[in-house]
Design a protein around this motif. Sequence first.
Motif, PDB file in Angstrom:
ATOM      1  N   GLN A  74     -18.331  -0.207 -14.773  1.00  0.00           N
ATOM      2  CA  GLN A  74     -17.744  -0.649 -16.036  1.00  0.00           C
ATOM      3  C   GLN A  74     -17.156  -2.045 -15.902  1.00  0.00           C
ATOM      4  OE1 GLN A  74     -15.145   1.856 -18.358  1.00  0.00           O
ATOM      5  NE2 GLN A  74     -15.840   3.718 -17.332  1.00  0.00           N
ATOM      6  N   ALA A  75     -16.475  -2.286 -14.790  1.00  0.00           N
ATOM      7  CA  ALA A  75     -15.786  -3.558 -14.590  1.00  0.00           C
ATOM      8  C   ALA A  75     -16.766  -4.729 -14.590  1.00  0.00           C
ATOM      9  CB  ALA A  75     -14.997  -3.525 -13.280  1.00  0.00           C
ATOM     10  N   LEU A  76     -17.858  -4.603 -13.845  1.00  0.00           N
ATOM     11  CA  LEU A  76     -18.805  -5.699 -13.765  1.00  0.00           C
ATOM     12  C   LEU A  76     -19.571  -5.892 -15.062  1.00  0.00           C
ATOM     13  CD1 LEU A  76     -18.175  -5.552 -10.680  1.00  0.00           C
ATOM     14  CD2 LEU A  76     -20.556  -6.237 -10.326  1.00  0.00           C
ATOM     15  N   ALA A  77     -19.781  -4.817 -15.809  1.00  0.00           N
ATOM     16  CA  ALA A  77     -20.602  -4.902 -17.022  1.00  0.00           C
ATOM     17  C   ALA A  77     -19.812  -5.322 -18.261  1.00  0.00           C
ATOM     18  CB  ALA A  77     -21.277  -3.557 -17.276  1.00  0.00           C
ATOM     19  N   GLY A  78     -18.526  -5.609 -18.117  1.00  0.00           N
ATOM     20  CA  GLY A  78     -17.745  -6.110 -19.242  1.00  0.00           C
ATOM     21  C   GLY A  78     -17.033  -5.064 -20.067  1.00  0.00           C
ATOM     22  N   MET A  79     -17.093  -3.794 -19.648  1.00  0.00           N
ATOM     23  CA  MET A  79     -16.557  -2.725 -20.488  1.00  0.00           C
ATOM     24  C   MET A  79     -15.041  -2.708 -20.586  1.00  0.00           C
ATOM     25  SD  MET A  79     -18.970   0.552 -19.797  1.00  0.00           S
ATOM     26  CE  MET A  79     -20.751   0.402 -19.794  1.00  0.00           C
ATOM     27  N   PHE A  80     -14.365  -3.285 -19.626  1.00  0.00           N
ATOM     28  CA  PHE A  80     -12.906  -3.263 -19.653  1.00  0.00           C
ATOM     29  C   PHE A  80     -12.344  -4.010 -20.863  1.00  0.00           C
ATOM     30  CE2 PHE A  80     -11.156  -2.173 -15.205  1.00  0.00           C
ATOM     31  CZ  PHE A  80     -12.173  -1.263 -14.981  1.00  0.00           C
ATOM     32  N   TYR A  81     -13.169  -4.826 -21.496  1.00  0.00           N
ATOM     33  CA  TYR A  81     -12.677  -5.654 -22.598  1.00  0.00           C
ATOM     34  C   TYR A  81     -13.041  -5.081 -23.970  1.00  0.00           C
ATOM     35  CZ  TYR A  81     -11.391  -9.124 -19.156  1.00  0.00           C
ATOM     36  OH  TYR A  81     -10.797  -9.771 -18.093  1.00  0.00           O
ATOM     37  N   VAL A  82     -13.381  -3.797 -24.040  1.00  0.00           N
ATOM     38  CA  VAL A  82     -13.722  -3.203 -25.340  1.00  0.00           C
ATOM     39  C   VAL A  82     -12.764  -2.076 -25.724  1.00  0.00           C
ATOM     40  CG1 VAL A  82     -16.157  -3.774 -25.063  1.00  0.00           C
ATOM     41  CG2 VAL A  82     -15.351  -1.513 -24.372  1.00  0.00           C
ATOM     42  N   THR A  83     -11.662  -1.941 -24.998  1.00  0.00           N
ATOM     43  CA  THR A  83     -10.748  -0.828 -25.260  1.00  0.00           C
ATOM     44  C   THR A  83      -9.683  -1.163 -26.294  1.00  0.00           C
ATOM     45  OG1 THR A  83      -9.310  -1.514 -23.424  1.00  0.00           O
ATOM     46  CG2 THR A  83     -11.070   0.081 -22.931  1.00  0.00           C
ATOM     47  N   TRP A 102     -25.425 -11.841 -27.824  1.00  0.00           N
ATOM     48  CA  TRP A 102     -24.524 -12.660 -28.644  1.00  0.00           C
ATOM     49  C   TRP A 102     -23.895 -13.756 -27.784  1.00  0.00           C
ATOM     50  CZ3 TRP A 102     -21.291 -10.588 -33.208  1.00  0.00           C
ATOM     51  CH2 TRP A 102     -20.384 -11.549 -33.657  1.00  0.00           C
ATOM     52  N   GLN A 103     -23.351 -13.356 -26.642  1.00  0.00           N
ATOM     53  CA  GLN A 103     -22.702 -14.319 -25.756  1.00  0.00           C
ATOM     54  C   GLN A 103     -23.672 -15.420 -25.344  1.00  0.00           C
ATOM     55  OE1 GLN A 103     -19.258 -14.113 -24.182  1.00  0.00           O
ATOM     56  NE2 GLN A 103     -19.864 -16.253 -23.994  1.00  0.00           N
ATOM     57  N   LYS A 159     -17.545 -15.493 -27.308  1.00  0.00           N
ATOM     58  CA  LYS A 159     -17.293 -14.087 -27.035  1.00  0.00           C
ATOM     59  C   LYS A 159     -17.573 -13.240 -28.269  1.00  0.00           C
ATOM     60  CE  LYS A 159     -13.857 -14.715 -23.397  1.00  0.00           C
ATOM     61  NZ  LYS A 159     -12.479 -14.413 -22.941  1.00  0.00           N
ATOM     62  N   PRO A 160     -18.373 -12.179 -28.127  1.00  0.00           N
ATOM     63  CA  PRO A 160     -18.638 -11.309 -29.268  1.00  0.00           C
ATOM     64  C   PRO A 160     -17.409 -10.494 -29.639  1.00  0.00           C
ATOM     65  CG  PRO A 160     -19.595 -10.386 -27.279  1.00  0.00           C
ATOM     66  CD  PRO A 160     -19.076 -11.745 -26.908  1.00  0.00           C
ATOM     67  N   ILE A 161     -17.355 -10.008 -30.881  1.00  0.00           N
ATOM     68  CA  ILE A 161     -16.259  -9.154 -31.330  1.00  0.00           C
ATOM     69  C   ILE A 161     -16.489  -7.752 -30.780  1.00  0.00           C
ATOM     70  CG2 ILE A 161     -15.114  -8.141 -33.320  1.00  0.00           C
ATOM     71  CD1 ILE A 161     -16.053 -10.607 -34.928  1.00  0.00           C
ATOM     72  N   VAL A 162     -15.571  -7.283 -29.955  1.00  0.00           N
ATOM     73  CA  VAL A 162     -15.742  -5.968 -29.343  1.00  0.00           C
ATOM     74  C   VAL A 162     -14.556  -5.043 -29.578  1.00  0.00           C
ATOM     75  CG1 VAL A 162     -17.336  -6.743 -27.554  1.00  0.00           C
ATOM     76  CG2 VAL A 162     -14.864  -6.874 -27.139  1.00  0.00           C
TER      77      VAL A 162
END
Length: 410
Positions: free
Chosen positions: A161-170, A230-231, A237-240
């Motif tokens: 999750q960390a490498l794939a960017g998921m931490f920034y969608v919470t 998008w990026q 940065k896309p809206i997440v």
Amino acid sequence: MNEDAGRSGMGARPLDGITVVEVGVWHAGPGAAAILGDLGADVIKVESIDGDPERGEGGSLVLKSKAIDTPGWNLMFELSNRNKRTIALDLASEQGNEVLRKLVERADVFITNLRPGAKRKLGIDYESLSTVNSRLVHVNISGFGPRGPLAEEGAFDTLGQALAGMFYVTGHDAPQPLPVVVVDQLTAQNAAQATVTALLARERNGGEGQDVHVSLYGSGALLWSAQLLWQAALNSKPIVTYDRIQKTPLLSVYRCKGDRWIVGTNPGRAQWATFAEAIGAPELGDKPWNVDDRGSQEALYATIDPLMLERSAVEWVAYLRSKGLLFAPVQDFEQVLADEQARANGYVVEYDHPRLGNIPLPGSPFSLGKQLTAQWKPAPDHGADTDAILQDLGLDSAAIAEMRKQRVVA
């Protein structure tokens, strides 16, 4: 599972006759083998003498199921290891390694998520096992992929999750992981799909096997394909994160009577007047919204929200759909398990589990017109099928007893 009920005229499962040998731990690798077992493959899980560590830790770490866990079994292990037979084997021993090679000789697929160094040390890497069986589809599940500076490193769901960017969608100011088994499960599904693809390629390529690689990082990146595009395309940065005020009323969530929520997915403005009239505010249909004007958006929702509280979620969904608008209830996990639509399609099925009793369980996300696609045989106890598997390889009871005495098997 109850999928068989009323479908006795259907043929065998798609992977009947396919043999899978798994040397895996935790979920991503074993989960892939379990999916192949759903489809009818004979899956033989090769565990160490001490067993898959998920037997002892999986429930408390992930699903917090300690209240019903028993020694050597928990809910997460059940999810990862349904539909399997298991043999407890010391692969570091010469005799144990020979047993594994005999299993591989007969196998169509070998699945492992051990680190590259451990695979080479045990002689279970593709280069070693392809000499035993040239038809073998050798499936490797890793943290970060077979190449690059992290190729030799181990990983769990959270690191993927960390490498794939998921931490920034919470939606939090500080980056946080999603508190669900998302990358591991997606990787298991991707690995199962890759396996079936490689099996098809084998049939088209004269029976030649090959190595397959699937990773947590790659699966996480795939999940966020739209955001990555998008990026890359816009260099921004896309809206997440979800901000309801920045959503059009046709793409928003609403609290209804009884504190249940519904959500709409109606792109464009064509149905705005229909929606406004349906909720009892036809005057809004002549006032186009502006998601860039926060003040006007807040005033618009201040008009709509009290009207939505006048009916229940069930009533609103039925009524709005009758007007051609796409709305659905927002369900929690308990509601998913009881949902008529999920049960009608076999996404949730009733199963009489020997440990858990009669409970609803996840079924298959797809169906085939002429074959069954879902089963759930309980996860086996540690080494439960050791004797039967060794007997299939031609060993007699005396030889098996000696192997057990030498701790080659358990």
